[in-house]
Scaffold this active site. Structure first.
Site, short mmCIF file in Angstrom:
data_model
loop_
_atom_site.label_atom_id
_atom_site.label_comp_id
_atom_site.label_asym_id
_atom_site.label_seq_id
_atom_site.Cartn_x
_atom_site.Cartn_y
_atom_site.Cartn_z
N LYS A 79 0.82 -1.21 0.00
CA LYS A 79 0.00 0.00 0.00
C LYS A 79 0.86 1.28 0.00
O LYS A 79 0.64 2.18 -0.81
CB LYS A 79 -0.95 0.02 1.23
CG LYS A 79 -1.92 -1.16 1.23
CD LYS A 79 -2.85 -1.12 2.42
CE LYS A 79 -2.15 -1.26 3.76
NZ LYS A 79 -1.42 -2.55 3.90
N THR A 80 1.86 1.31 0.89
CA THR A 80 2.74 2.48 0.93
C THR A 80 3.49 2.61 -0.39
O THR A 80 3.62 3.71 -0.96
CB THR A 80 3.74 2.36 2.11
OG1 THR A 80 2.99 2.28 3.32
CG2 THR A 80 4.67 3.55 2.17
N ASP A 124 -1.80 7.07 5.91
CA ASP A 124 -1.71 5.65 6.26
C ASP A 124 -2.63 5.38 7.45
O ASP A 124 -2.86 6.28 8.25
CB ASP A 124 -0.26 5.32 6.62
CG ASP A 124 0.09 3.87 6.35
OD1 ASP A 124 -0.80 3.11 5.92
OD2 ASP A 124 1.26 3.51 6.56
N THR A 173 -5.85 -1.30 6.70
CA THR A 173 -5.87 -2.76 6.74
C THR A 173 -7.31 -3.23 6.95
O THR A 173 -7.60 -4.40 6.86
CB THR A 173 -5.01 -3.29 7.91
OG1 THR A 173 -5.37 -2.57 9.09
CG2 THR A 173 -3.54 -3.08 7.63
N ARG A 232 6.42 -8.11 1.81
CA ARG A 232 7.30 -7.64 2.89
C ARG A 232 7.93 -8.83 3.60
O ARG A 232 9.12 -8.80 3.94
CB ARG A 232 6.54 -6.79 3.91
CG ARG A 232 7.44 -6.43 5.12
CD ARG A 232 6.78 -5.54 6.14
NE ARG A 232 6.52 -4.23 5.60
CZ ARG A 232 5.38 -3.56 5.77
NH1 ARG A 232 4.41 -4.08 6.47
NH2 ARG A 232 5.24 -2.36 5.24
N1 LIG Z 1 3.93 -5.58 -5.90
C1 LIG Z 1 5.15 -5.53 -5.34
N2 LIG Z 1 6.24 -5.80 -6.07
C2 LIG Z 1 7.47 -5.79 -5.50
N3 LIG Z 1 7.71 -5.48 -4.21
C3 LIG Z 1 6.66 -5.19 -3.43
C4 LIG Z 1 5.34 -5.19 -3.96
N4 LIG Z 1 4.49 -4.87 -2.97
C5 LIG Z 1 5.24 -4.67 -1.87
N5 LIG Z 1 6.55 -4.85 -2.14
C6 LIG Z 1 7.65 -4.75 -1.18
O1 LIG Z 1 7.15 -5.11 0.11
C7 LIG Z 1 7.55 -4.17 1.09
C8 LIG Z 1 6.34 -3.73 1.85
O2 LIG Z 1 5.48 -2.96 1.04
P1 LIG Z 1 4.65 -1.73 1.63
O3 LIG Z 1 4.22 -0.91 0.48
O4 LIG Z 1 5.44 -1.05 2.68
O5 LIG Z 1 3.40 -2.49 2.26
P2 LIG Z 1 2.15 -1.91 3.10
O6 LIG Z 1 2.25 -0.41 3.06
O7 LIG Z 1 0.94 -2.42 2.42
O8 LIG Z 1 2.29 -2.45 4.48
C9 LIG Z 1 8.27 -3.05 0.37
O9 LIG Z 1 9.63 -3.10 0.69
C10 LIG Z 1 8.12 -3.33 -1.10
O10 LIG Z 1 9.37 -3.25 -1.71
MG LIG Z 2 2.49 0.82 4.66
#
Ligand SMILES: Nc1ncnc2c1ncn2[C@@H]1O[C@H](COP(=O)(O)OP(=O)(O)O)[C@@H](O)[C@H]1O
Ligand SMILES: [Mg+2]
Length: 356
Positions: A79-80, A124, A173, A232
């Site tokens: 998401k981030t 977020d 989430t 992640r």
């Molecule tokens: N579709 C994707 N392709 C490659 N890497 C991804 C992908 N989605 C997430 N990641 C990796 O996973 C990690 C977590 O992603 P993040 O955007 O922080 O998740 P969230 O914000 O949903 O908790 C990041 O380091 C990112 O590099």
């Molecule tokens: Mg995040």
């Protein structure tokens, strides 16, 4: 869906597993370095990518600011990362904040009134925002306007303030926790799904390349299979396996190295970690498979209710090891089998107890 009518969702997210950790560790720096920078680099989530691509391309073609976007999905699904990609694709600056950081409407007013035209505001954990801030956000999203309250008591006056058009990207989430008026103000909602093993293998190969780590396809598959559908976690396991490969071998990750390393870190063949197993064990051994309330279960494993609900449970439910029923949490027959235990006769978790 929350079946327990116990304590309400707390406003603090203290557990680092629930949020993007802010601590300045090597791992966090690496995580940032591994983020895909544009939609083409973003692996999987085909539907979301296609839809978002249309939304952004159309806005760009019109020379307009993109519609507000809501991203919902479990922690670690991207998401981030997507919020940053949205800003990059729109060639717009991005401001990052979170629901828990905005306790007063004034905090939000300060942020909103300093936005530039077209800026992306990433909020977020938007479901943890305070109610007054949420109400201010309704007007800001819809009319690009906020009322700034000057003074206190009967003499207080509301001064309307025009805002430049901006794109709000909200992440949660728990899309179900958002009040409908807030949800309705997003022009586009993307629901992020867990990743297929083959997609996680691509994530692992990409990360290994960026980290300059040699890895066999079988090694990547071994890590992907234990990554709980979550990039992640895939990246984190890759880094731990890399450590092991460096210390115990020549640094090259093979299937055997990956398997041995993940054994050391207590990630089992199905991807369950210590917390998952603790939850299952408590459910089976202390409560004979349930039903048991979430709060009771959380106390039994010595974890925050939220940690159990948001970190362990979604995965256990998805794996068919645990069910949420109106009467509480219940272990499935597969849970007994996974821990190598025999279900007691007539225990919950037998056929017929589960709503379809
Ligand atoms: N579709 C994707 N392709 C490659 N890497 C991804 C992908 N989605 C997430 N990641 C990796 O996973 C990690 C977590 O992603 P993040 O955007 O922080 O998740 P969230 O914000 O949903 O908790 C990041 O380091 C990112 O590099
Ligand atoms: Mg995040």
């Amino acid at each position: 869906m929350n079946w327990d009518d116990e304590t309400p969702d707390s406003a603090v997210g203290a557990d680092p597993r629930l949020v993007d950790a802010g601590a300045d560790t090597e791992d966090n720096a690496v995580e940032a370095a591994l983020r895909p920078k544009d939609l083409d680099e973003f692996i999987g989530q085909e539907k979301v990518r296609e839809q978002l691509d249309l939304v952004l391309k159309a806005a760009r073609a019109r020379g307009a600011t993109a519609d507000h976007v809501l991203l919902s999905g479990a922690p670690g699904l991207g998401k981030t990362t997507l919020s940053m990609i949205i800003a990059a694709e729109m060639a717009a600056p991005i401001r990052i904040t979170s629901g828990p950081a905005i306790q007063h409407a004034g905090d939000l007013a300060a942020i909103l009134s300093s936005l530039q035209e077209g800026e992306v505001l990433f909020l977020d954990e938007i479901h943890r925002m305070s109610r007054p801030a949420e109400e201010m956000l309704y007007m800001a999203m819809e009319d690009f306007r906020v009322d700034v309250i000057v003074g206190k008591g009967p003499g207080a006056t509301a001064i309307p303030l025009e805002l430049p058009p901006f794109t709000l990207v909200g992440a949660t989430t728990r899309a179900g926790l958002l009040p409908p008026p807030l949800r309705d103000r997003f022009g586009f909602t993307a629901h992020m799904e867990f990743y297929a093993p083959a997609e996680l293998e691509r994530v692992i190969h990409r990360s290994a390349r960026l980290l300059d780590v040699a890895i066999d396809p079988a090694g990547a598959a071994e890590i992907a299979g234990r990554s709980r559908g979550t990039p992640r976690i895939a990246n984190r396991l890759l880094r731990r396996v890399r450590d092991y490969a460096q210390v115990k071998a020549d640094g090259h990750i093979t299937e055997d190295i990956a398997s041995a390393a993940l054994g050391v870190y207590e990630v089992d063949a199905r991807g369950l970690d210590r917390l998952d197993r603790a939850v299952l064990e408590a459910l089976l051994k202390l409560f004979s498979g349930g039903p048991v309330g979430l709060s009771t279960l959380s106390v039994a494993v010595g974890e925050e209710r939220e940690t159990v609900e948001e970190v362990a449970e979604p995965f256990l439910v998805r794996e068919g090891l645990l069910a949420r029923t109106p009467r509480g949490r219940v272990a499935t027959p597969a849970a007994w089998a996974h821990l190598g235990l025999a279900p007691p006769k007539g225990a919950p978790g037998q056929a017929g107890l589960f709503p379809a």
